[in-house]
Design a protein around this motif. Structure first.
Motif, PDB file in Angstrom:
ATOM      1  N   SER A  18       0.855  -1.190   0.000  1.00 20.13           N
ATOM      2  CA  SER A  18       0.000   0.000   0.000  1.00 20.13           C
ATOM      3  C   SER A  18       0.891   1.240   0.000  1.00 20.13           C
ATOM      4  O   SER A  18       2.096   1.160   0.275  1.00 20.13           O
ATOM      5  CB  SER A  18      -0.895   0.002   1.241  1.00 20.13           C
ATOM      6  N   ALA A  19       0.302   2.385  -0.269  1.00 18.54           N
ATOM      7  CA  ALA A  19       1.051   3.643  -0.221  1.00 18.54           C
ATOM      8  C   ALA A  19       1.635   3.858   1.179  1.00 18.54           C
ATOM      9  O   ALA A  19       2.782   4.299   1.324  1.00 18.54           O
ATOM     10  CB  ALA A  19       0.155   4.806  -0.616  1.00 18.54           C
ATOM     11  N   GLU A  20       0.874   3.510   2.185  1.00 19.55           N
ATOM     12  CA  GLU A  20       1.353   3.648   3.559  1.00 19.55           C
ATOM     13  C   GLU A  20       2.551   2.738   3.827  1.00 19.55           C
ATOM     14  O   GLU A  20       3.524   3.140   4.473  1.00 19.55           O
ATOM     15  CB  GLU A  20       0.221   3.319   4.542  1.00 19.55           C
ATOM     16  N   GLN A  21       2.508   1.496   3.337  1.00 23.69           N
ATOM     17  CA  GLN A  21       3.628   0.576   3.518  1.00 23.69           C
ATOM     18  C   GLN A  21       4.877   1.078   2.786  1.00 23.69           C
ATOM     19  O   GLN A  21       5.988   0.963   3.290  1.00 23.69           O
ATOM     20  CB  GLN A  21       3.256  -0.820   3.018  1.00 23.69           C
ATOM     21  N   ARG A  22       4.702   1.633   1.602  1.00 17.54           N
ATOM     22  CA  ARG A  22       5.851   2.173   0.856  1.00 17.54           C
ATOM     23  C   ARG A  22       6.463   3.356   1.596  1.00 17.54           C
ATOM     24  O   ARG A  22       7.687   3.484   1.667  1.00 17.54           O
ATOM     25  CB  ARG A  22       5.420   2.586  -0.547  1.00 17.54           C
ATOM     26  N   GLU A  23       5.620   4.222   2.151  1.00 12.07           N
ATOM     27  CA  GLU A  23       6.122   5.357   2.925  1.00 12.07           C
ATOM     28  C   GLU A  23       6.854   4.876   4.167  1.00 12.07           C
ATOM     29  O   GLU A  23       7.902   5.412   4.535  1.00 12.07           O
ATOM     30  CB  GLU A  23       4.974   6.281   3.306  1.00 12.07           C
ATOM     31  N   ASP A  24       6.313   3.846   4.828  1.00 11.01           N
ATOM     32  CA  ASP A  24       6.950   3.289   6.016  1.00 11.01           C
ATOM     33  C   ASP A  24       8.302   2.675   5.655  1.00 11.01           C
ATOM     34  O   ASP A  24       9.271   2.824   6.394  1.00 11.01           O
ATOM     35  CB  ASP A  24       6.035   2.251   6.670  1.00 11.01           C
ATOM     36  N   LEU A  25       8.362   1.990   4.526  1.00 12.15           N
ATOM     37  CA  LEU A  25       9.614   1.381   4.075  1.00 12.15           C
ATOM     38  C   LEU A  25      10.666   2.473   3.853  1.00 12.15           C
ATOM     39  O   LEU A  25      11.798   2.359   4.317  1.00 12.15           O
ATOM     40  CB  LEU A  25       9.366   0.592   2.783  1.00 12.15           C
TER      41      LEU A  25
END
Length: 121
Positions: A18-25
């Motif tokens: 998700s966009a949130e997971q990519r930002e967290d990564l």
């Protein structure tokens, strides 16, 4: 001793985030890079361009150069980036590799870097 922390990825695992997971990564990499830098352990780090931009070069016995598009190995996973770190031992390097967010999705490989003599292996 220096260690390469090799980050692997594949298009399916990236597309599934998700966009949130990519930002967290991305944030996790920034935090880890900052920590390694502050501790004086980071030698270098970089992400690599998409494998579609890769060229593989070989030279045969007649010194004829051959260039092909794409990475050498045909695999789902590709080398996506790396950290070069100076650690006390491989256990410390493994601890940092395990903290990389990529380890949750595909893999992070830890490889000792040989010095010029190669005798430490």
């Amino acid at each position: 001793m220096k260690y390469m922390l090799l980050i692997y990825s594949n298009p399916e695992s990236w597309a599934g985030l998700s966009a949130e997971q990519r930002e967290d990564l991305s944030r996790s990499h920034q935090d880890l890079t900052r920590e390694l830098t502050e501790q004086g352990l980071l030698v270098s780090a970089a992400g690599l361009a998409d494998p579609i931009t890769t060229r593989t070069v070989s030279v045969d016995a007649d010194n004829t150069r051959s260039t092909t598009d794409g990475p050498y190995a045909e695999a789902k996973e590709h080398l996506a980036g790396f950290y070069l770190v100076e650690c006390e031992d491989i256990d410390q390097a493994i601890d940092y590799a395990a903290r990389m967010p990529d380890a949750k999705y595909v893999a992070v490989e830890v490889r000792p870097v040989m010095d010029a003599s190669g005798l430490e292996m």
